[in-house]
Design an enzyme around this catalytic site. Structure first.
Site, PDB file in Angstrom:
ATOM      1  N   CYS A 146     -26.289  63.865  16.936  1.00  0.00           N
ATOM      2  CA  CYS A 146     -27.203  64.659  16.101  1.00  0.00           C
ATOM      3  C   CYS A 146     -28.189  65.483  16.913  1.00  0.00           C
ATOM      4  CB  CYS A 146     -27.978  63.749  15.156  1.00  0.00           C
ATOM      5  SG  CYS A 146     -26.915  62.818  14.066  1.00  0.00           S
ATOM      6  N   HIS A 166     -26.937  68.395   6.992  1.00  0.00           N
ATOM      7  CA  HIS A 166     -27.089  68.034   8.411  1.00  0.00           C
ATOM      8  C   HIS A 166     -25.745  68.134   9.135  1.00  0.00           C
ATOM      9  CE1 HIS A 166     -27.887  65.901  12.029  1.00  0.00           C
ATOM     10  NE2 HIS A 166     -27.751  64.671  11.595  1.00  0.00           N
ATOM     11  N   CYS A 211     -33.350  61.210  14.925  1.00  0.00           N
ATOM     12  CA  CYS A 211     -32.650  59.986  15.305  1.00  0.00           C
ATOM     13  C   CYS A 211     -31.218  60.353  15.675  1.00  0.00           C
ATOM     14  CB  CYS A 211     -32.691  58.943  14.194  1.00  0.00           C
ATOM     15  SG  CYS A 211     -31.986  59.474  12.626  1.00  0.00           S
ATOM     16  N   GLY A 267     -27.118  58.897  16.705  1.00  0.00           N
ATOM     17  CA  GLY A 267     -26.129  57.833  16.604  1.00  0.00           C
ATOM     18  C   GLY A 267     -26.025  56.992  17.867  1.00  0.00           C
TER      19      GLY A 267
HETATM   20  C1  LIG Z   1     -23.897  59.463   1.393  1.00  0.00           C
HETATM   21  C2  LIG Z   1     -22.563  60.181   1.523  1.00  0.00           C
HETATM   22  C3  LIG Z   1     -21.441  59.197   1.840  1.00  0.00           C
HETATM   23  C4  LIG Z   1     -22.272  60.903   0.208  1.00  0.00           C
HETATM   24  O1  LIG Z   1     -21.122  61.678   0.388  1.00  0.00           O
HETATM   25  P1  LIG Z   1     -20.546  62.533  -0.812  1.00  0.00           P
HETATM   26  O2  LIG Z   1     -20.097  61.615  -1.880  1.00  0.00           O
HETATM   27  O3  LIG Z   1     -19.549  63.468  -0.224  1.00  0.00           O
HETATM   28  O4  LIG Z   1     -21.870  63.298  -1.250  1.00  0.00           O
HETATM   29  P2  LIG Z   1     -22.088  64.505  -2.211  1.00  0.00           P
HETATM   30  O5  LIG Z   1     -23.148  65.351  -1.639  1.00  0.00           O
HETATM   31  O6  LIG Z   1     -20.765  65.135  -2.534  1.00  0.00           O
HETATM   32  O7  LIG Z   1     -22.671  63.814  -3.489  1.00  0.00           O
HETATM   33  C5  LIG Z   1     -21.842  62.969  -4.290  1.00  0.00           C
HETATM   34  C6  LIG Z   1     -22.352  63.010  -5.698  1.00  0.00           C
HETATM   35  O8  LIG Z   1     -23.644  62.420  -5.784  1.00  0.00           O
HETATM   36  C7  LIG Z   1     -24.409  63.139  -6.733  1.00  0.00           C
HETATM   37  N1  LIG Z   1     -25.612  63.652  -6.072  1.00  0.00           N
HETATM   38  C8  LIG Z   1     -25.825  63.830  -4.749  1.00  0.00           C
HETATM   39  N2  LIG Z   1     -27.070  64.283  -4.537  1.00  0.00           N
HETATM   40  C9  LIG Z   1     -27.645  64.412  -5.726  1.00  0.00           C
HETATM   41  C10 LIG Z   1     -28.917  64.832  -6.165  1.00  0.00           C
HETATM   42  N3  LIG Z   1     -29.876  65.224  -5.312  1.00  0.00           N
HETATM   43  N4  LIG Z   1     -29.181  64.824  -7.485  1.00  0.00           N
HETATM   44  C11 LIG Z   1     -28.245  64.436  -8.364  1.00  0.00           C
HETATM   45  N5  LIG Z   1     -27.011  64.034  -8.020  1.00  0.00           N
HETATM   46  C12 LIG Z   1     -26.721  64.012  -6.716  1.00  0.00           C
HETATM   47  C13 LIG Z   1     -23.525  64.228  -7.298  1.00  0.00           C
HETATM   48  O9  LIG Z   1     -22.903  63.764  -8.463  1.00  0.00           O
HETATM   49  C14 LIG Z   1     -22.512  64.419  -6.213  1.00  0.00           C
HETATM   50  O10 LIG Z   1     -21.285  64.886  -6.662  1.00  0.00           O
HETATM   51  P3  LIG Z   1     -21.035  66.493  -6.795  1.00  0.00           P
HETATM   52  O11 LIG Z   1     -21.388  67.098  -5.482  1.00  0.00           O
HETATM   53  O12 LIG Z   1     -19.581  66.614  -7.088  1.00  0.00           O
HETATM   54  O13 LIG Z   1     -21.946  66.978  -7.868  1.00  0.00           O
HETATM   55  C15 LIG Z   1     -22.603  61.245   2.655  1.00  0.00           C
HETATM   56  O14 LIG Z   1     -23.445  62.310   2.274  1.00  0.00           O
HETATM   57  C16 LIG Z   1     -23.063  60.674   3.967  1.00  0.00           C
HETATM   58  O15 LIG Z   1     -22.327  59.943   4.611  1.00  0.00           O
HETATM   59  N6  LIG Z   1     -24.275  61.051   4.398  1.00  0.00           N
HETATM   60  C17 LIG Z   1     -24.798  60.600   5.676  1.00  0.00           C
HETATM   61  C18 LIG Z   1     -24.281  61.513   6.752  1.00  0.00           C
HETATM   62  C19 LIG Z   1     -24.571  60.949   8.111  1.00  0.00           C
HETATM   63  O16 LIG Z   1     -24.395  59.774   8.378  1.00  0.00           O
HETATM   64  N7  LIG Z   1     -25.015  61.815   9.033  1.00  0.00           N
HETATM   65  C20 LIG Z   1     -25.369  61.394  10.341  1.00  0.00           C
HETATM   66  C21 LIG Z   1     -26.734  60.835  10.325  1.00  0.00           C
HETATM   67  S1  LIG Z   1     -27.089  60.006  11.810  1.00  0.00           S
END
Ligand SMILES: CC(C)(COP(=O)(O)OP(=O)(O)OC[C@H]1O[C@@H](n2cnc3c(N)ncnc32)[C@H](O)[C@@H]1OP(=O)(O)O)[C@@H](O)C(=O)NCCC(=O)NCCS
Length: 390
Positions: free
Chosen positions: A93, A345, A376, A378
Protein backbone atom coordinates in the site's frame (compact mmCIF):
# COMPACT_ATOMS: atom_id res chain seq x y z
CA UNK A 1 24.29 18.51 4.45
CA UNK A 2 21.36 17.72 2.20
CA UNK A 3 19.51 19.77 -0.39
CA UNK A 4 15.75 20.33 -0.43
CA UNK A 5 13.49 18.10 -2.53
CA UNK A 6 10.40 19.94 -3.75
CA UNK A 7 6.97 18.66 -4.71
CA UNK A 8 6.06 20.59 -7.85
CA UNK A 9 2.82 19.02 -9.02
CA UNK A 10 0.80 15.80 -8.97
CA UNK A 11 -1.73 14.20 -11.28
CA UNK A 12 -3.98 11.17 -10.94
CA UNK A 13 -6.74 9.51 -12.92
CA UNK A 14 -10.25 9.16 -11.53
CA UNK A 15 -10.24 6.00 -9.40
CA UNK A 16 -12.29 3.15 -10.88
CA UNK A 17 -13.98 0.11 -9.43
CA UNK A 18 -12.17 -3.19 -9.95
CA UNK A 19 -15.03 -5.02 -11.57
CA UNK A 20 -16.07 -6.00 -15.10
CA UNK A 21 -18.25 -2.91 -15.43
CA UNK A 22 -15.59 -0.63 -13.88
CA UNK A 23 -13.97 2.28 -15.69
CA UNK A 24 -10.74 0.52 -16.54
CA UNK A 25 -11.84 -3.07 -17.06
CA UNK A 26 -10.63 -2.94 -20.68
CA UNK A 27 -7.70 -0.55 -20.12
CA UNK A 28 -4.12 -1.58 -19.45
CA UNK A 29 -2.55 -0.55 -16.15
CA UNK A 30 0.58 0.79 -17.85
CA UNK A 31 -1.54 2.89 -20.22
CA UNK A 32 -3.23 4.42 -17.17
CA UNK A 33 0.16 5.39 -15.74
CA UNK A 34 1.28 6.77 -19.11
CA UNK A 35 -1.80 9.00 -19.25
CA UNK A 36 -1.00 10.39 -15.81
CA UNK A 37 2.67 11.01 -16.65
CA UNK A 38 1.88 12.74 -19.94
CA UNK A 39 -0.72 14.96 -18.29
CA UNK A 40 1.72 15.84 -15.50
CA UNK A 41 4.44 16.82 -17.96
CA UNK A 42 1.99 18.68 -20.22
CA UNK A 43 1.02 20.79 -17.21
CA UNK A 44 4.67 21.51 -16.49
CA UNK A 45 5.70 22.20 -20.04
CA UNK A 46 8.89 24.07 -19.20
CA UNK A 47 10.49 20.79 -18.12
CA UNK A 48 12.11 19.03 -21.09
CA UNK A 49 10.99 15.39 -20.94
CA UNK A 50 14.49 14.11 -21.63
CA UNK A 51 15.76 15.95 -18.54
CA UNK A 52 13.81 13.68 -16.16
CA UNK A 53 16.53 11.89 -14.18
CA UNK A 54 14.46 8.91 -13.08
CA UNK A 55 10.95 7.44 -13.12
CA UNK A 56 10.23 5.59 -9.87
CA UNK A 57 6.97 3.70 -10.12
CA UNK A 58 5.27 1.39 -7.66
CA UNK A 59 2.93 -1.56 -8.16
CA UNK A 60 2.15 -4.37 -5.78
CA UNK A 61 1.56 -6.90 -8.56
CA UNK A 62 4.61 -6.62 -10.79
CA UNK A 63 3.41 -8.92 -13.56
CA UNK A 64 1.44 -8.62 -16.80
CA UNK A 65 0.47 -5.02 -17.60
CA UNK A 66 2.22 -3.95 -14.38
CA UNK A 67 5.39 -5.92 -15.12
CA UNK A 68 8.50 -5.17 -17.18
CA UNK A 69 10.19 -2.77 -14.74
CA UNK A 70 7.42 -0.20 -14.77
CA UNK A 71 9.45 2.99 -14.31
CA UNK A 72 11.65 2.28 -17.31
CA UNK A 73 8.85 0.94 -19.49
CA UNK A 74 6.70 3.97 -18.63
CA UNK A 75 9.57 6.30 -19.62
CA UNK A 76 9.60 4.71 -23.07
CA UNK A 77 5.81 4.43 -23.41
CA UNK A 78 5.26 8.04 -22.31
CA UNK A 79 7.81 9.28 -24.84
CA UNK A 80 10.30 10.70 -22.37
CA UNK A 81 13.21 9.62 -24.52
CA UNK A 82 15.46 6.59 -24.43
CA UNK A 83 17.91 8.32 -22.14
CA UNK A 84 15.45 8.45 -19.22
CA UNK A 85 15.87 5.55 -16.77
CA UNK A 86 13.34 4.16 -14.34
CA UNK A 87 12.60 1.35 -11.96
CA UNK A 88 9.72 -0.43 -10.27
CA UNK A 89 9.28 -0.89 -6.54
CA UNK A 90 6.88 -2.55 -4.14
CA UNK A 91 5.97 -1.72 -0.56
CA UNK A 92 2.37 -2.81 -1.04
CA UNK A 93 0.00 0.00 0.00
CA UNK A 94 2.88 2.41 0.59
CA UNK A 95 4.40 1.79 -2.86
CA UNK A 96 3.91 5.29 -4.27
CA UNK A 97 4.79 6.89 -0.94
CA UNK A 98 8.06 4.95 -0.98
CA UNK A 99 8.63 5.94 -4.62
CA UNK A 100 8.21 9.59 -3.61
CA UNK A 101 10.61 9.19 -0.66
CA UNK A 102 13.19 7.49 -2.89
CA UNK A 103 12.87 10.19 -5.52
CA UNK A 104 13.20 12.92 -2.90
CA UNK A 105 16.23 11.21 -1.40
CA UNK A 106 17.99 11.12 -4.78
CA UNK A 107 17.41 14.87 -5.01
CA UNK A 108 18.45 15.47 -1.40
CA UNK A 109 21.87 13.86 -1.91
CA UNK A 110 22.33 15.89 -5.08
CA UNK A 111 22.38 12.91 -7.44
CA UNK A 112 19.26 13.92 -9.37
CA UNK A 113 17.27 17.08 -10.17
CA UNK A 114 13.96 15.92 -11.63
CA UNK A 115 12.14 12.74 -10.66
CA UNK A 116 8.72 11.36 -11.53
CA UNK A 117 7.40 9.18 -8.71
CA UNK A 118 4.07 7.43 -8.45
CA UNK A 119 2.18 4.21 -8.60
CA UNK A 120 -0.43 2.16 -10.34
CA UNK A 121 -2.63 -0.70 -9.25
CA UNK A 122 -5.24 -2.34 -11.43
CA UNK A 123 -6.90 -4.58 -8.88
CA UNK A 124 -9.35 -5.74 -11.54
CA UNK A 125 -6.52 -7.22 -13.60
CA UNK A 126 -4.51 -8.21 -10.52
CA UNK A 127 -6.80 -9.26 -7.66
CA UNK A 128 -5.18 -8.82 -4.27
CA UNK A 129 -2.68 -11.60 -3.50
CA UNK A 130 -3.88 -13.69 -6.48
CA UNK A 131 -0.48 -13.82 -8.16
CA UNK A 132 1.77 -14.47 -5.17
CA UNK A 133 3.03 -17.70 -3.68
CA UNK A 134 3.70 -17.04 0.01
CA UNK A 135 6.47 -19.17 1.43
CA UNK A 136 4.85 -22.11 3.30
CA UNK A 137 7.20 -21.43 6.23
CA UNK A 138 5.13 -18.33 7.08
CA UNK A 139 2.45 -20.64 8.44
CA UNK A 140 4.29 -23.96 8.90
CA UNK A 141 6.89 -22.36 11.17
CA UNK A 142 4.35 -20.08 12.82
CA UNK A 143 6.14 -16.94 11.58
CA UNK A 144 2.74 -15.29 11.18
CA UNK A 145 -0.84 -16.28 11.88
CA UNK A 146 -2.91 -17.07 8.77
CA UNK A 147 -4.97 -13.93 9.42
CA UNK A 148 -1.88 -11.81 8.67
CA UNK A 149 -2.21 -12.67 4.98
CA UNK A 150 -5.79 -11.38 4.59
CA UNK A 151 -6.00 -7.66 5.22
CA UNK A 152 -9.67 -7.73 6.25
CA UNK A 153 -8.79 -10.30 8.92
CA UNK A 154 -6.03 -8.07 10.25
CA UNK A 155 -8.67 -5.35 10.64
CA UNK A 156 -10.91 -7.73 12.59
CA UNK A 157 -7.89 -8.53 14.79
CA UNK A 158 -7.39 -4.81 15.40
CA UNK A 159 -10.96 -4.64 16.66
CA UNK A 160 -10.08 -7.44 19.12
CA UNK A 161 -7.14 -5.38 20.44
CA UNK A 162 -9.17 -2.16 20.61
CA UNK A 163 -12.64 -3.00 21.91
CA UNK A 164 -13.25 0.71 22.45
CA UNK A 165 -13.24 1.08 18.66
CA UNK A 166 -16.79 -0.16 18.19
CA UNK A 167 -18.51 -1.07 14.94
CA UNK A 168 -20.73 1.99 15.44
CA UNK A 169 -17.75 4.35 15.66
CA UNK A 170 -16.26 2.77 12.54
CA UNK A 171 -19.49 3.25 10.61
CA UNK A 172 -19.66 6.83 11.85
CA UNK A 173 -16.12 7.36 10.55
CA UNK A 174 -17.00 5.69 7.22
CA UNK A 175 -20.00 7.98 6.80
CA UNK A 176 -17.77 10.98 7.41
CA UNK A 177 -15.41 9.75 4.70
CA UNK A 178 -18.32 9.60 2.25
CA UNK A 179 -19.63 13.03 3.27
CA UNK A 180 -16.24 14.74 3.13
CA UNK A 181 -15.40 13.17 -0.22
CA UNK A 182 -18.74 14.30 -1.65
CA UNK A 183 -18.19 17.84 -0.37
CA UNK A 184 -14.63 17.97 -1.72
CA UNK A 185 -15.90 16.73 -5.08
CA UNK A 186 -18.61 19.41 -5.11
CA UNK A 187 -16.11 22.08 -4.06
CA UNK A 188 -13.78 21.23 -6.93
CA UNK A 189 -10.94 20.13 -4.63
CA UNK A 190 -9.96 17.20 -6.82
CA UNK A 191 -9.93 19.31 -9.98
CA UNK A 192 -6.42 20.41 -9.02
CA UNK A 193 -5.02 16.93 -9.55
CA UNK A 194 -7.54 14.65 -11.31
CA UNK A 195 -7.29 14.41 -15.11
CA UNK A 196 -9.83 12.64 -17.33
CA UNK A 197 -9.00 9.55 -19.36
CA UNK A 198 -10.65 8.15 -22.45
CA UNK A 199 -11.36 4.45 -21.98
CA UNK A 200 -12.94 1.70 -24.01
CA UNK A 201 -15.87 -0.26 -22.64
CA UNK A 202 -18.61 -2.56 -23.91
CA UNK A 203 -20.57 0.59 -24.77
CA UNK A 204 -17.72 2.06 -26.82
CA UNK A 205 -15.32 4.89 -26.01
CA UNK A 206 -16.08 7.18 -23.11
CA UNK A 207 -14.33 9.80 -21.00
CA UNK A 208 -14.08 9.15 -17.26
CA UNK A 209 -13.47 12.19 -15.10
CA UNK A 210 -14.94 11.54 -11.64
CA UNK A 211 -14.03 8.90 -9.04
CA UNK A 212 -16.28 5.87 -9.48
CA UNK A 213 -16.25 4.39 -5.98
CA UNK A 214 -17.90 7.01 -3.69
CA UNK A 215 -21.46 6.41 -2.54
CA UNK A 216 -22.53 9.95 -1.63
CA UNK A 217 -26.01 8.97 -0.52
CA UNK A 218 -24.77 6.57 2.17
CA UNK A 219 -26.56 6.65 5.53
CA UNK A 220 -25.66 5.19 8.91
CA UNK A 221 -28.55 2.75 8.49
CA UNK A 222 -27.11 1.55 5.17
CA UNK A 223 -23.76 0.93 6.83
CA UNK A 224 -25.26 -0.79 9.86
CA UNK A 225 -27.03 -3.25 7.54
CA UNK A 226 -23.80 -4.60 6.02
CA UNK A 227 -22.16 -7.75 7.36
CA UNK A 228 -18.49 -8.71 7.58
CA UNK A 229 -17.19 -10.96 4.82
CA UNK A 230 -14.15 -11.68 6.95
CA UNK A 231 -15.50 -13.18 10.18
CA UNK A 232 -18.94 -14.38 11.33
CA UNK A 233 -20.29 -11.53 13.43
CA UNK A 234 -17.29 -9.39 12.51
CA UNK A 235 -17.20 -5.60 12.32
CA UNK A 236 -15.36 -4.96 9.04
CA UNK A 237 -17.70 -4.46 6.07
CA UNK A 238 -17.72 -3.22 2.47
CA UNK A 239 -18.99 0.06 3.92
CA UNK A 240 -16.25 0.74 6.47
CA UNK A 241 -13.31 -0.71 4.50
CA UNK A 242 -11.48 0.67 1.49
CA UNK A 243 -12.67 -0.79 -1.77
CA UNK A 244 -11.06 -2.85 -4.51
CA UNK A 245 -10.04 -0.35 -7.17
CA UNK A 246 -8.02 0.65 -10.20
CA UNK A 247 -5.96 3.81 -10.12
CA UNK A 248 -2.76 5.52 -11.28
CA UNK A 249 -0.93 8.77 -10.71
CA UNK A 250 2.29 10.39 -9.71
CA UNK A 251 4.14 13.54 -8.78
CA UNK A 252 6.96 15.66 -10.15
CA UNK A 253 9.80 16.26 -7.68
CA UNK A 254 12.57 18.78 -8.28
CA UNK A 255 15.77 20.21 -6.81
CA UNK A 256 16.33 23.93 -6.19
CA UNK A 257 18.53 24.01 -9.29
CA UNK A 258 15.75 22.55 -11.44
CA UNK A 259 13.21 24.93 -9.91
CA UNK A 260 15.37 27.86 -10.96
CA UNK A 261 16.34 26.53 -14.38
CA UNK A 262 12.77 25.72 -15.42
CA UNK A 263 10.89 28.43 -13.54
CA UNK A 264 8.89 25.94 -11.47
CA UNK A 265 6.70 26.84 -8.49
CA UNK A 266 7.36 24.42 -5.63
CA UNK A 267 4.28 23.68 -3.52
CA UNK A 268 5.95 21.86 -0.63
CA UNK A 269 9.14 20.07 0.36
CA UNK A 270 9.62 16.61 1.83
CA UNK A 271 11.02 17.19 5.31
CA UNK A 272 11.45 13.71 6.79
CA UNK A 273 9.83 10.28 6.94
CA UNK A 274 9.58 7.06 8.93
CA UNK A 275 8.78 3.47 8.11
CA UNK A 276 8.21 0.92 10.88
CA UNK A 277 7.41 -2.75 11.26
CA UNK A 278 4.50 -3.85 13.46
CA UNK A 279 2.69 -7.11 14.16
CA UNK A 280 1.62 -8.50 10.76
CA UNK A 281 -1.65 -9.72 12.31
CA UNK A 282 -2.63 -6.12 13.16
CA UNK A 283 -0.98 -4.25 10.32
CA UNK A 284 -3.51 -1.41 10.63
CA UNK A 285 -1.72 -0.24 13.77
CA UNK A 286 1.26 0.84 11.62
CA UNK A 287 0.47 4.57 11.22
CA UNK A 288 0.59 5.09 15.00
CA UNK A 289 4.23 4.05 15.62
CA UNK A 290 5.28 5.42 12.22
CA UNK A 291 3.88 8.82 13.16
CA UNK A 292 5.36 8.61 16.67
CA UNK A 293 8.76 7.80 15.18
CA UNK A 294 8.55 10.72 12.75
CA UNK A 295 7.45 13.11 15.48
CA UNK A 296 10.33 11.88 17.64
CA UNK A 297 12.83 12.42 14.83
CA UNK A 298 11.62 15.93 14.11
CA UNK A 299 10.86 17.07 17.66
CA UNK A 300 7.32 17.97 16.65
CA UNK A 301 4.04 17.24 18.41
CA UNK A 302 1.01 16.09 16.49
CA UNK A 303 -0.61 19.43 17.28
CA UNK A 304 2.09 21.12 15.18
CA UNK A 305 0.80 19.37 12.06
CA UNK A 306 -1.84 21.35 10.20
CA UNK A 307 -3.25 18.53 8.08
CA UNK A 308 -2.97 14.74 8.15
CA UNK A 309 -3.90 12.69 5.14
CA UNK A 310 -4.21 9.09 6.32
CA UNK A 311 -4.97 6.17 4.08
CA UNK A 312 -8.29 4.67 5.10
CA UNK A 313 -7.62 0.97 4.54
CA UNK A 314 -10.16 0.26 7.27
CA UNK A 315 -12.14 2.57 9.55
CA UNK A 316 -10.96 0.64 12.63
CA UNK A 317 -7.37 1.60 11.91
CA UNK A 318 -8.28 5.27 11.46
CA UNK A 319 -10.35 5.46 14.64
CA UNK A 320 -7.56 3.73 16.60
CA UNK A 321 -5.15 6.37 15.26
CA UNK A 322 -7.46 9.24 16.22
CA UNK A 323 -7.98 7.76 19.70
CA UNK A 324 -4.25 7.30 20.21
CA UNK A 325 -3.54 10.95 19.46
CA UNK A 326 -6.56 12.20 21.40
CA UNK A 327 -8.36 13.51 18.33
CA UNK A 328 -12.13 13.31 17.78
CA UNK A 329 -13.50 11.13 14.98
CA UNK A 330 -14.46 14.27 13.05
CA UNK A 331 -11.18 16.13 13.56
CA UNK A 332 -11.03 18.66 10.74
CA UNK A 333 -7.25 18.23 10.56
CA UNK A 334 -7.50 14.58 9.50
CA UNK A 335 -8.66 13.64 6.00
CA UNK A 336 -10.55 16.88 5.38
CA UNK A 337 -11.29 15.71 1.84
CA UNK A 338 -12.41 12.22 2.85
CA UNK A 339 -10.41 9.14 2.03
CA UNK A 340 -10.11 5.65 0.65
CA UNK A 341 -13.29 4.31 2.26
CA UNK A 342 -15.19 6.58 -0.10
CA UNK A 343 -12.66 7.06 -2.89
CA UNK A 344 -11.18 3.58 -3.06
CA UNK A 345 -7.68 2.26 -2.53
CA UNK A 346 -5.74 0.99 -5.55
CA UNK A 347 -2.94 -0.31 -3.32
CA UNK A 348 0.45 0.94 -4.58
CA UNK A 349 -1.04 4.08 -6.13
CA UNK A 350 -2.74 5.52 -3.04
CA UNK A 351 0.28 7.19 -1.42
CA UNK A 352 0.54 9.53 -4.41
CA UNK A 353 -3.07 10.61 -3.88
CA UNK A 354 -2.36 11.39 -0.23
CA UNK A 355 0.57 13.64 -1.21
CA UNK A 356 -1.56 15.43 -3.81
CA UNK A 357 -4.25 16.08 -1.23
CA UNK A 358 -1.77 17.54 1.26
CA UNK A 359 -0.47 19.84 -1.50
CA UNK A 360 -4.02 20.84 -2.36
CA UNK A 361 -4.84 21.51 1.30
CA UNK A 362 -1.78 23.73 1.71
CA UNK A 363 -2.74 25.60 -1.43
CA UNK A 364 -6.30 26.19 -0.24
CA UNK A 365 -5.33 27.04 3.35
CA UNK A 366 -2.64 29.74 3.29
CA UNK A 367 -2.13 29.60 7.08
CA UNK A 368 -1.28 25.90 7.06
CA UNK A 369 2.43 24.98 6.97
CA UNK A 370 2.95 21.30 7.84
CA UNK A 371 1.26 18.19 6.44
CA UNK A 372 1.58 14.49 7.18
CA UNK A 373 0.80 11.51 4.96
CA UNK A 374 0.50 8.18 6.73
CA UNK A 375 -0.48 4.65 5.75
CA UNK A 376 -0.67 1.13 7.10
CA UNK A 377 1.00 -1.52 5.00
CA UNK A 378 0.46 -5.25 4.49
CA UNK A 379 2.60 -7.77 6.40
CA UNK A 380 2.75 -5.28 9.25
CA UNK A 381 4.26 -1.90 8.42
CA UNK A 382 3.52 1.77 8.89
CA UNK A 383 4.63 4.74 6.81
CA UNK A 384 4.64 8.44 7.63
CA UNK A 385 5.98 11.36 5.57
CA UNK A 386 6.23 14.97 6.72
CA UNK A 387 5.71 17.83 4.26
CA UNK A 388 6.27 21.56 4.67
CA UNK A 389 4.92 24.38 2.55
CA UNK A 390 7.71 25.53 0.23
C1 LIG B 1 -14.80 -5.59 2.03
C2 LIG B 1 -14.70 -6.14 0.62
C3 LIG B 1 -14.41 -7.64 0.63
C4 LIG B 1 -16.02 -5.87 -0.10
O1 LIG B 1 -15.87 -6.24 -1.44
P1 LIG B 1 -17.08 -6.10 -2.45
O2 LIG B 1 -18.16 -7.02 -2.02
O3 LIG B 1 -16.51 -6.27 -3.81
O4 LIG B 1 -17.48 -4.59 -2.17
P2 LIG B 1 -18.43 -3.62 -2.93
O5 LIG B 1 -17.83 -2.28 -2.90
O6 LIG B 1 -18.79 -4.22 -4.26
O7 LIG B 1 -19.70 -3.60 -2.01
C5 LIG B 1 -20.52 -4.77 -1.89
C6 LIG B 1 -21.92 -4.32 -1.57
O8 LIG B 1 -21.97 -3.72 -0.28
C7 LIG B 1 -22.90 -2.65 -0.32
N1 LIG B 1 -22.21 -1.42 0.06
C8 LIG B 1 -20.88 -1.17 0.04
N2 LIG B 1 -20.64 0.07 0.50
C9 LIG B 1 -21.81 0.62 0.79
C10 LIG B 1 -22.22 1.87 1.31
N3 LIG B 1 -21.34 2.83 1.62
N4 LIG B 1 -23.53 2.09 1.50
C11 LIG B 1 -24.43 1.14 1.20
N5 LIG B 1 -24.12 -0.07 0.70
C12 LIG B 1 -22.82 -0.33 0.51
C13 LIG B 1 -23.48 -2.61 -1.71
O9 LIG B 1 -24.67 -3.36 -1.75
C14 LIG B 1 -22.42 -3.28 -2.53
O10 LIG B 1 -22.90 -3.90 -3.68
P3 LIG B 1 -23.04 -3.05 -5.06
O11 LIG B 1 -21.72 -2.41 -5.31
O12 LIG B 1 -23.37 -4.07 -6.09
O13 LIG B 1 -24.09 -2.02 -4.82
C15 LIG B 1 -13.56 -5.44 -0.18
O14 LIG B 1 -13.92 -4.11 -0.44
C16 LIG B 1 -12.24 -5.49 0.53
O15 LIG B 1 -11.62 -6.54 0.60
N6 LIG B 1 -11.78 -4.33 1.02
C17 LIG B 1 -10.49 -4.25 1.68
C18 LIG B 1 -9.43 -4.08 0.64
C19 LIG B 1 -8.06 -4.25 1.24
O16 LIG B 1 -7.80 -5.15 2.01
N7 LIG B 1 -7.13 -3.37 0.85
C20 LIG B 1 -5.81 -3.40 1.38
C21 LIG B 1 -5.79 -2.72 2.69
S1 LIG B 1 -4.30 -3.02 3.53
Amino acid sequence: MTADAYYIDGVRLPIGRARDSGYYADTRADDMAVRAIRALLDRNGSVPRERIDDVVWAATAQVGDQGLTLGRSLAILAGLGRGVPGYALDRMCAGALTAIVNGANAIKVGAQDLVLAGGVEHMGHHPMAAEVDPNPRFLADGLVDASALVMGNTAENLHDNHPEVSRERCDEYALLSQERTAKAQADGVFASHVVPMTVFSDDGWRVVDVDEHPRPGTTLDDLAGLTSPFRPGGFVTAGNAAGLNDGAGGVLLASQAAVEEFGLSPRMKLVDYAFVGVEPETMGYGPIPATEKLLGRTGLALDDIDVIDMNEAFAVQCVAFLDHFGLPIDSDRVNPYGGAIAMGHPLAFSGARLAMQVATYLERNPDARLGLTTMCVGLGMGAAVLWERA
